[in-house]
Design a protein around this motif. Structure first.
Motif, mmCIF file in Angstrom:
data_model
loop_
_atom_site.group_PDB
_atom_site.id
_atom_site.type_symbol
_atom_site.label_atom_id
_atom_site.label_comp_id
_atom_site.label_asym_id
_atom_site.label_seq_id
_atom_site.Cartn_x
_atom_site.Cartn_y
_atom_site.Cartn_z
ATOM 1 N N GLU A 63 0.836 -1.198 0.000
ATOM 2 C CA GLU A 63 0.000 0.000 0.000
ATOM 3 C C GLU A 63 0.869 1.246 0.000
ATOM 4 O OE1 GLU A 63 -2.890 -0.313 3.127
ATOM 5 O OE2 GLU A 63 -3.925 -1.956 2.102
ATOM 6 N N LYS A 79 -4.327 4.127 -5.195
ATOM 7 C CA LYS A 79 -5.495 3.561 -4.523
ATOM 8 C C LYS A 79 -6.768 3.889 -5.286
ATOM 9 C CE LYS A 79 -6.406 5.239 -0.435
ATOM 10 N NZ LYS A 79 -6.636 5.493 0.996
ATOM 11 N N ILE A 81 -10.297 4.733 -5.005
ATOM 12 C CA ILE A 81 -11.101 5.299 -3.920
ATOM 13 C C ILE A 81 -12.560 4.899 -4.053
ATOM 14 C CG2 ILE A 81 -11.907 7.453 -2.881
ATOM 15 C CD1 ILE A 81 -9.257 8.695 -3.791
ATOM 16 N N SER A 82 -13.043 4.882 -5.309
ATOM 17 C CA SER A 82 -14.429 4.496 -5.558
ATOM 18 C C SER A 82 -14.553 3.975 -6.980
ATOM 19 C CB SER A 82 -15.386 5.676 -5.328
ATOM 20 O OG SER A 82 -15.158 6.686 -6.294
ATOM 21 N N ASP A 92 -6.248 7.416 -7.046
ATOM 22 C CA ASP A 92 -5.423 8.385 -6.333
ATOM 23 C C ASP A 92 -3.971 7.922 -6.302
ATOM 24 O OD1 ASP A 92 -4.132 10.034 -4.500
ATOM 25 O OD2 ASP A 92 -5.486 9.603 -2.845
ATOM 26 N N ALA A 109 -13.818 -0.832 -3.285
ATOM 27 C CA ALA A 109 -12.857 0.211 -2.905
ATOM 28 C C ALA A 109 -12.921 0.369 -1.388
ATOM 29 C CB ALA A 109 -13.218 1.511 -3.602
ATOM 30 N N PRO A 110 -11.850 0.789 -0.768
ATOM 31 C CA PRO A 110 -10.550 1.139 -1.354
ATOM 32 C C PRO A 110 -9.671 -0.093 -1.541
ATOM 33 C CG PRO A 110 -10.502 1.620 0.986
ATOM 34 C CD PRO A 110 -11.892 1.110 0.666
#
Length: 127
Positions: A63, A79, A81-82, A92, A109-110
């Motif tokens: 991560e 990442k 996010i949605s 992101d 997500a995430p």
């Protein structure tokens, strides 16, 4: 995303730049007036190609956000996010948000993912 311009080359109608960030180095097409080598810019990222889950997009082993070049591809780790019903995700990379379609992504997500793309476009924000 904050980038520092390392090199600028104009080929036909395109301005190609190599750049550095806090997350790594890469190359991209520059949209707008050619930047000056050494200049710092705030930019938005755009990925213009299809990204396919399981091929050019996979779960990231860690991560952490990163950007780099390997085997002729631009590698981005960030990442999701949605995600919407059509597979368009909000991605992101170290605070730089971009919308991309990841064909076949059905996860939640995430989640951190690695993307491999052939072309990245940088748009200076003027900030």
């Amino acid at each position: 995303m904050k980038v520092t311009i390392d090199n600028v080359v104009q080929i036909a109608d395109e301005v190609l730049v190599t750049f550095s960030t806090d997350f790594g180095n890469a190359a991209a097409v520059w949209s707008g007036v050619p930047p000056t080598i050494g200049a710092c810019h705030d930019v938005e990222l755009e990925i213009e190609e299809s990204v396919v889950w399981g091929e050019s997009a996979i779960p990231a082993p860690k991560e952490d956000c990163s950007i780099g070049v390997m085997d002729g591809s631009i590698n981005l780790t960030g990442k999701i996010i949605s995600v919407d019903a059509e597979g368009v995700v909000v991605f992101d990379v170290g605070g730089s948000i971009t919308l991309i379609e990841i064909v076949g992504f059905t996860g939640a997500a995430p989640i951190f993912v690695d993307l491999k793309v052939g072309r990245l476009v940088l748009f200076p924000t003027g900030v």
